[in-house]
Write a protein that holds these residues in place. Structure first.
Motif, PDB file in Angstrom:
ATOM      1  N   GLN A  38      -4.604   1.413   2.578  1.00 24.74           N
ATOM      2  CA  GLN A  38      -4.684   2.837   2.310  1.00 24.74           C
ATOM      3  C   GLN A  38      -5.547   3.031   1.061  1.00 24.74           C
ATOM      4  O   GLN A  38      -6.119   2.087   0.523  1.00 24.74           O
ATOM      5  CB  GLN A  38      -3.291   3.425   2.070  1.00 24.74           C
ATOM      6  CG  GLN A  38      -2.285   3.167   3.167  1.00 24.74           C
ATOM      7  CD  GLN A  38      -2.590   3.960   4.418  1.00 24.74           C
ATOM      8  OE1 GLN A  38      -2.769   5.179   4.364  1.00 24.74           O
ATOM      9  NE2 GLN A  38      -2.639   3.276   5.555  1.00 24.74           N
ATOM     10  N   GLU A  39      -5.586   4.245   0.582  1.00 21.13           N
ATOM     11  CA  GLU A  39      -6.370   4.535  -0.621  1.00 21.13           C
ATOM     12  C   GLU A  39      -5.689   4.024  -1.884  1.00 21.13           C
ATOM     13  O   GLU A  39      -6.347   3.650  -2.861  1.00 21.13           O
ATOM     14  CB  GLU A  39      -6.571   6.048  -0.729  1.00 21.13           C
ATOM     15  CG  GLU A  39      -7.461   6.491  -1.867  1.00 21.13           C
ATOM     16  CD  GLU A  39      -7.633   7.997  -1.906  1.00 21.13           C
ATOM     17  OE1 GLU A  39      -8.591   8.453  -2.551  1.00 21.13           O
ATOM     18  OE2 GLU A  39      -6.805   8.722  -1.314  1.00 21.13           O
ATOM     19  N   ARG A  40      -4.334   3.985  -1.865  1.00 18.31           N
ATOM     20  CA  ARG A  40      -3.584   3.681  -3.082  1.00 18.31           C
ATOM     21  C   ARG A  40      -2.605   2.531  -2.859  1.00 18.31           C
ATOM     22  O   ARG A  40      -2.184   2.269  -1.739  1.00 18.31           O
ATOM     23  CB  ARG A  40      -2.800   4.921  -3.538  1.00 18.31           C
ATOM     24  CG  ARG A  40      -3.675   6.093  -3.940  1.00 18.31           C
ATOM     25  CD  ARG A  40      -2.832   7.286  -4.365  1.00 18.31           C
ATOM     26  NE  ARG A  40      -2.157   7.917  -3.235  1.00 18.31           N
ATOM     27  CZ  ARG A  40      -1.178   8.825  -3.352  1.00 18.31           C
ATOM     28  NH1 ARG A  40      -0.745   9.162  -4.561  1.00 18.31           N
ATOM     29  NH2 ARG A  40      -0.637   9.361  -2.281  1.00 18.31           N
ATOM     30  N   ARG A  41      -2.232   1.885  -3.965  1.00 16.31           N
ATOM     31  CA  ARG A  41      -1.143   0.919  -4.000  1.00 16.31           C
ATOM     32  C   ARG A  41       0.084   1.586  -4.621  1.00 16.31           C
ATOM     33  O   ARG A  41      -0.027   2.519  -5.419  1.00 16.31           O
ATOM     34  CB  ARG A  41      -1.532  -0.312  -4.827  1.00 16.31           C
ATOM     35  CG  ARG A  41      -2.566  -1.207  -4.165  1.00 16.31           C
ATOM     36  CD  ARG A  41      -1.963  -2.035  -3.056  1.00 16.31           C
ATOM     37  NE  ARG A  41      -2.928  -3.017  -2.519  1.00 16.31           N
ATOM     38  CZ  ARG A  41      -2.624  -3.939  -1.623  1.00 16.31           C
ATOM     39  NH1 ARG A  41      -1.397  -4.034  -1.155  1.00 16.31           N
ATOM     40  NH2 ARG A  41      -3.539  -4.796  -1.190  1.00 16.31           N
ATOM     41  N   SER A  42       1.255   1.084  -4.271  1.00 17.66           N
ATOM     42  CA  SER A  42       2.500   1.710  -4.713  1.00 17.66           C
ATOM     43  C   SER A  42       2.839   1.367  -6.163  1.00 17.66           C
ATOM     44  O   SER A  42       2.545   0.273  -6.654  1.00 17.66           O
ATOM     45  CB  SER A  42       3.654   1.262  -3.816  1.00 17.66           C
ATOM     46  OG  SER A  42       3.468   1.726  -2.495  1.00 17.66           O
ATOM     47  N   TYR A  92       6.214   5.875   4.399  1.00 18.76           N
ATOM     48  CA  TYR A  92       6.750   4.524   4.226  1.00 18.76           C
ATOM     49  C   TYR A  92       8.083   4.312   4.948  1.00 18.76           C
ATOM     50  O   TYR A  92       8.254   3.340   5.671  1.00 18.76           O
ATOM     51  CB  TYR A  92       6.913   4.237   2.731  1.00 18.76           C
ATOM     52  CG  TYR A  92       7.680   2.976   2.406  1.00 18.76           C
ATOM     53  CD1 TYR A  92       7.024   1.763   2.270  1.00 18.76           C
ATOM     54  CD2 TYR A  92       9.072   2.988   2.254  1.00 18.76           C
ATOM     55  CE1 TYR A  92       7.715   0.589   1.988  1.00 18.76           C
ATOM     56  CE2 TYR A  92       9.768   1.827   1.974  1.00 18.76           C
ATOM     57  CZ  TYR A  92       9.097   0.640   1.842  1.00 18.76           C
ATOM     58  OH  TYR A  92       9.785  -0.508   1.569  1.00 18.76           O
ATOM     59  N   GLU A 123      -0.662  -1.888   5.770  1.00 23.64           N
ATOM     60  CA  GLU A 123      -1.883  -1.270   6.299  1.00 23.64           C
ATOM     61  C   GLU A 123      -2.690  -0.676   5.155  1.00 23.64           C
ATOM     62  O   GLU A 123      -2.202   0.170   4.405  1.00 23.64           O
ATOM     63  CB  GLU A 123      -1.517  -0.177   7.298  1.00 23.64           C
ATOM     64  CG  GLU A 123      -2.720   0.457   7.960  1.00 23.64           C
ATOM     65  CD  GLU A 123      -2.326   1.517   8.977  1.00 23.64           C
ATOM     66  OE1 GLU A 123      -3.197   2.339   9.337  1.00 23.64           O
ATOM     67  OE2 GLU A 123      -1.152   1.530   9.403  1.00 23.64           O
ATOM     68  N   SER A 137       2.115   4.802   1.200  1.00 23.25           N
ATOM     69  CA  SER A 137       2.075   5.749   2.317  1.00 23.25           C
ATOM     70  C   SER A 137       3.244   6.712   2.198  1.00 23.25           C
ATOM     71  O   SER A 137       4.390   6.268   2.019  1.00 23.25           O
ATOM     72  CB  SER A 137       2.156   5.023   3.658  1.00 23.25           C
ATOM     73  OG  SER A 137       2.343   5.954   4.714  1.00 23.25           O
ATOM     74  N   TRP A 176       0.863  -1.176   0.000  1.00 20.68           N
ATOM     75  CA  TRP A 176       0.000   0.000   0.000  1.00 20.68           C
ATOM     76  C   TRP A 176       0.904   1.231   0.000  1.00 20.68           C
ATOM     77  O   TRP A 176       2.017   1.182   0.534  1.00 20.68           O
ATOM     78  CB  TRP A 176      -0.911   0.014   1.219  1.00 20.68           C
ATOM     79  CG  TRP A 176      -1.985  -1.032   1.196  1.00 20.68           C
ATOM     80  CD1 TRP A 176      -1.939  -2.257   1.805  1.00 20.68           C
ATOM     81  CD2 TRP A 176      -3.244  -0.967   0.528  1.00 20.68           C
ATOM     82  NE1 TRP A 176      -3.097  -2.951   1.559  1.00 20.68           N
ATOM     83  CE2 TRP A 176      -3.917  -2.192   0.785  1.00 20.68           C
ATOM     84  CE3 TRP A 176      -3.878   0.011  -0.243  1.00 20.68           C
ATOM     85  CZ2 TRP A 176      -5.193  -2.452   0.271  1.00 20.68           C
ATOM     86  CZ3 TRP A 176      -5.149  -0.256  -0.752  1.00 20.68           C
ATOM     87  CH2 TRP A 176      -5.785  -1.472  -0.493  1.00 20.68           C
ATOM     88  N   THR A 225      -5.021   4.157  -7.092  1.00 25.42           N
ATOM     89  CA  THR A 225      -6.036   3.258  -6.565  1.00 25.42           C
ATOM     90  C   THR A 225      -5.923   1.909  -7.261  1.00 25.42           C
ATOM     91  O   THR A 225      -5.584   1.835  -8.446  1.00 25.42           O
ATOM     92  CB  THR A 225      -7.442   3.844  -6.768  1.00 25.42           C
ATOM     93  OG1 THR A 225      -7.672   4.051  -8.162  1.00 25.42           O
ATOM     94  CG2 THR A 225      -7.597   5.148  -6.018  1.00 25.42           C
ATOM     95  N   GLN A 269       7.678   4.187   8.666  1.00 23.09           N
ATOM     96  CA  GLN A 269       6.657   3.283   9.207  1.00 23.09           C
ATOM     97  C   GLN A 269       6.962   1.806   9.009  1.00 23.09           C
ATOM     98  O   GLN A 269       6.284   0.965   9.612  1.00 23.09           O
ATOM     99  CB  GLN A 269       5.303   3.606   8.545  1.00 23.09           C
ATOM    100  CG  GLN A 269       4.777   4.989   8.870  1.00 23.09           C
ATOM    101  CD  GLN A 269       3.576   5.344   8.001  1.00 23.09           C
ATOM    102  OE1 GLN A 269       3.610   5.214   6.789  1.00 23.09           O
ATOM    103  NE2 GLN A 269       2.502   5.786   8.637  1.00 23.09           N
TER     104      GLN A 269
END
Length: 324
Positions: free
Chosen positions: A276-280, A261, A274, A258, A256, A305, A264
């Motif tokens: 999130q709204e988007r994938r990397s 990143y 975790e 962030s 995901w 997304t 975290q």
């Protein structure tokens, strides 16, 4: 470098909301071709490397740093992005229907669409108006119904959502690389360099990747030889024998996305799990240009997304050593 410029890709929800159920593949659909896919992967020996960048030409809002030492186990990764020919084999063996097909449309870069297609376009996202919402655009018809991949079977499959990439991985017995694996592999054994081949964009005046030349988004001089995608083995490989890790197409990663990143995730085999709204996504694309989306650097990151599909996003696969 300004940090408020969006990535050169577009999100599906910039045009209209919508969530489609993702079809699952039965065990019977997991074809023996998966063994062939895994057999083509390159072994990357694990180790410690300095991940990320604090360079001034980065995008701090994307969370490209701080630089830190990361340890990875050994893994396997494809030397190339998945090609149109390979994705066609997957579709032929499973009957899989991509999200672009099920939504009925995908994003096509305006200079690549035919005049007839442009005349039929009814919508464009305001934030990134160079993307056209083209009905009938998908991996096999990447510029719309009047296009084909017949002469581009060795080019990367595009209009592939993260969910589509996951389905291909399930069929082939592979997985998407983590961001850390992707960057480690992209560096090709070079420490702290901007690109997979070093710090200079060109080597001895020679183009090393497929990105934008000219004035984005209105004029592409294509001095690197390509206006759109290039074959997956175009240009020279990096030190690990991997191709086109800068430019050509964005490549989905397992994580995901962030911006935090690097603060975290673990220092050992990091992965951001975790939701999130988007994938990397990693690597940039043929639309990247220093003046706008300077994200073809190995430490650059972006996200989208998981149902989004565009004409400049594909993927490559990876696998654990334990599957051998």
């Amino acid at each position: 470098m300004e940090s408020n410029k969006p990535c050169c890709a577009a999100r599906r929800d910039q045009t209209e909301p919508g969530v489609l159920p993702i079809p699952t593949l039965s065990s019977a659909q997991v074809n023996s071709a998966g063994k062939q896919v895994r057999g083509s992967l390159i072994r990357i020996e694990g180790g410690v490397f300095r991940m990320g960048t604090d360079a001034v030409d980065g995008f701090p809002a994307d969370g490209e740093g701080p630089v830190r030492e990361v340890r990875l186990d050994s893994f396997l990764i494809s030397p190339y992005a998945v090609t149109n020919a390979e994705f066609r084999d997957f579709v032929d063996n499973t009957g899989y229907i991509t999200e672009a097909e099920r939504f009925g449309w995908s994003y096509v870069f305006h200079l690549l669409a035919s005049e007839e297609t442009r005349m039929r376009v009814k919508d464009v996202p305001q934030q990134v108006p160079w993307w056209l919402v083209v009905e009938g655009a998908y991996w096999a018809k990447p510029e719309g119904p009047d296009s084909t991949v017949d002469e581009r079977l060795d080019h990367p499959a595009v209009h592939i959502s993260w969910n589509d990439a996951e389905a291909y991985c399930a069929w082939s017995g592979t997985r998407l690389p983590t961001e850390a694996e992707w960057e480690y592999a992209a560096r090709g054994g070079l420490a702290g360099k901007t690109y997979p081949w070093g710090d200079l964009l060109k080597q001895d005046g020679k183009h090393m990747c497929n990105i934008w030349q000219g004035k984005f988004p209105v004029k592409n001089n294509a001095s690197d030889g390509y206006v759109g995608t290039a074959p997956v083995n175009a240009y020279e490989p990096n030190g690990y024998g991997l191709y086109n890790l800068s430019g050509n197409v964005w490549e989905w990663c397992a994580d995901w996305f962030s911006p935090g990143y690097h603060r975290q995730t673990s220092l050992s085999n990091p992965r951001f799990n975790e939701p999130q709204e988007r994938r990397s996504m990693r690597g940039g694309s043929y639309l990247c240009h220093r003046s706008y989306c300077n994200r073809y650097r190995v430490a650059a990151r972006s996200g989208n997304t998981p149902d989004s599909s565009t004409g400049n996003c594909g993927f490559r696969v990876a696998a654990d050593i334990s599957i051998e």
